[in-house]
Design an enzyme around this catalytic site. Structure first.
Site, mmCIF file in Angstrom:
data_model
loop_
_atom_site.group_PDB
_atom_site.id
_atom_site.type_symbol
_atom_site.label_atom_id
_atom_site.label_comp_id
_atom_site.label_asym_id
_atom_site.label_seq_id
_atom_site.Cartn_x
_atom_site.Cartn_y
_atom_site.Cartn_z
ATOM 1 N N PRO A 87 0.848 -1.175 -0.195
ATOM 2 C CA PRO A 87 0.062 0.136 -0.055
ATOM 3 C C PRO A 87 0.920 1.133 0.030
ATOM 4 C CG PRO A 87 -0.133 -0.992 2.162
ATOM 5 C CD PRO A 87 0.597 -1.984 1.194
ATOM 6 N N ALA A 116 10.471 3.814 -2.145
ATOM 7 C CA ALA A 116 11.896 3.209 -2.305
ATOM 8 C C ALA A 116 11.716 1.989 -3.023
ATOM 9 C CB ALA A 116 12.479 2.920 -1.007
ATOM 10 N N SER A 145 6.948 2.003 -0.044
ATOM 11 C CA SER A 145 6.521 1.769 -1.468
ATOM 12 C C SER A 145 7.378 2.497 -2.444
ATOM 13 C CB SER A 145 5.132 1.600 -1.501
ATOM 14 O OG SER A 145 4.749 3.001 -1.823
ATOM 15 N N ASP A 198 15.070 3.464 3.639
ATOM 16 C CA ASP A 198 14.131 2.381 2.745
ATOM 17 C C ASP A 198 14.861 1.812 1.464
ATOM 18 O OD1 ASP A 198 12.612 3.745 4.611
ATOM 19 O OD2 ASP A 198 10.908 4.130 3.118
ATOM 20 N N GLY A 238 4.061 3.888 5.015
ATOM 21 C CA GLY A 238 5.391 3.811 5.934
ATOM 22 C C GLY A 238 5.671 2.487 5.613
HETATM 23 O O1 PMV Z 1 7.081 6.233 7.311
HETATM 24 P P1 PMV Z 1 8.438 6.170 6.517
HETATM 25 O O2 PMV Z 1 8.356 4.437 6.352
HETATM 26 O O3 PMV Z 1 8.771 6.887 5.388
HETATM 27 O O4 PMV Z 1 9.434 6.282 7.688
HETATM 28 C C1 PMV Z 1 10.065 7.346 8.158
HETATM 29 C C2 PMV Z 1 11.022 7.473 9.025
HETATM 30 C C3 PMV Z 1 11.630 8.762 9.520
HETATM 31 O O5 PMV Z 1 12.586 8.302 10.470
HETATM 32 C C4 PMV Z 1 10.580 9.370 10.458
HETATM 33 C C5 PMV Z 1 12.041 9.556 8.557
HETATM 34 C C6 PMV Z 1 13.184 8.905 7.737
HETATM 35 O O6 PMV Z 1 13.594 9.369 6.668
HETATM 36 O O7 PMV Z 1 14.006 8.144 8.307
#
Ligand code: PMV
Length: 289
Positions: free
Chosen positions: A71, A80, A78, A123, A75
């Site tokens: 999805p 990356a 996706s 990511d 978080g």
């Molecule tokens: O929500 P995501 O999976 O893009 O993770 C963000 C993670 C943070 O530490 C808040 C930001 C980052 O770029 O590491």
């Protein structure tokens, strides 16, 4: 025509703290994005700044077809995965001879540009190499893979990573006396957890500690709290937000025999559950279809 796929990811420990040079631990997970690239005179592709970035970086034009099991904006990495798989498929289709390391670095640069400088290499590294990755400051290191049983709960509440990162920055500016020690404590959790990656029961306790600290940073959400408590009550070793928070997903570490019960408890809380585990391969070539 070349088809490549790349995995999504969860943050086991250290999201937000990684933005301030603290360590983070992330793991590649089974849902994948599949990308087919074709060298054609008349290119057709979905409008996406990530895809545009891939073709610009590689200096070629072509058509793209994307099929995602991840999805988007939840978080689970996706964007990356799309970027890593697209770069790899272009590399293959146009015989450009880039290495995996080149792909990981290019993908990070593209993410950083599209996200206006707000991206850690987490990511893109995890999606390229698979397995469990330890990120600290500028360094990235693969940790021994572990067969962890995970259930992800997608709260279906939309969120913006950039906004959540900004919100934490504002809180840190307003209350450094509170937030700085919390970031140090998250570092403490990650550095302790790293020694217990093969002990899910212990690891779950560290995930719960990390969750409490994320709540202090203000990145919680009532629906995420409901899902985390539902997972723990159904027998999870531990559960926490994964990624930026404020919506998006949580992740529960589960005893194998309880993972479907935990997924049921999450679904009963008006969320979408994904039962998953580690992906150790990273980006890979798929048979042409
Ligand atoms: O929500 P995501 O999976 O893009 O993770 C963000 C993670 C943070 O530490 C808040 C930001 C980052 O770029 O590491």
């Amino acid at each position: 025509m070349a088809t490549w796929s790349a995995p999504g990811k969860v943050f086991l420990f250290g999201e937000h703290a990684v933005v301030y040079g603290k360590p983070g631990i992330a793991m590649a997970i089974k849902p994948r994005v599949f990308v087919t690239v074709r060298n054609t005179k008349r290119p057709q592709r979905a409008k996406s700044p990530y895809i545009d970035g891939c073709f610009d970086a590689m200096g070629v034009v072509g058509s793209v077809y994307i099929n995602s099991q991840i999805p988007s904006s939840s978080g689970l990495g996706s964007s990356a995965a799309v970027t890593v798989a697209t770069l790899s498929a272009i590399n293959d289709e146009f015989s450009l001879h880039k290495t995996r390391e080149d792909i990981a670095n290019m993908a990070f640069e593209i993410e950083k540009t599209v996200q206006k400088g707000r991206a850690s290499p987490t990511d893109t590294t995890v999606s390229t190499y698979g397995g469990i990755v330890f990120i600290s400051g500028g360094s990235r290191r693969r940790l021994p893979p572990q067969n962890l049983h995970l259930v992800i709960g997608d709260s279906l509440v939309s969120h913006s990573t950039a906004r959540m990162v900004e919100q934490v920055a504002e809180l840190k500016k307003k209350h450094p006396e509170i937030i700085d020690p919390v970031l140090d404590a998250i570092e403490g959790v990650s550095m302790s957890a790293i020694h217990h990656l093969n002990n899910p029961r212990e690891l779950g306790r560290y995930m719960n500690m990390n969750q409490s600290l994320l709540e202090v940073l203000g990145v919680g959400h009532p629906q995420l709290s409901r899902l985390i408590l539902a997972a723990r009550s159904a027998g999870a070793f531990g559960a926490k937000i994964t990624g930026a928070g404020g919506g998006g997903c949580m992740v529960a570490l589960c005893p194998k025999q309880f993972k479907h019960r935990i997924a049921g408890a999450i679904e009963a809380s008006e969320a979408r559950a994904i039962v998953t585990g580690i992906d150790t391969e990273g980006v890979r070539k798929e048979k042409n279809v």
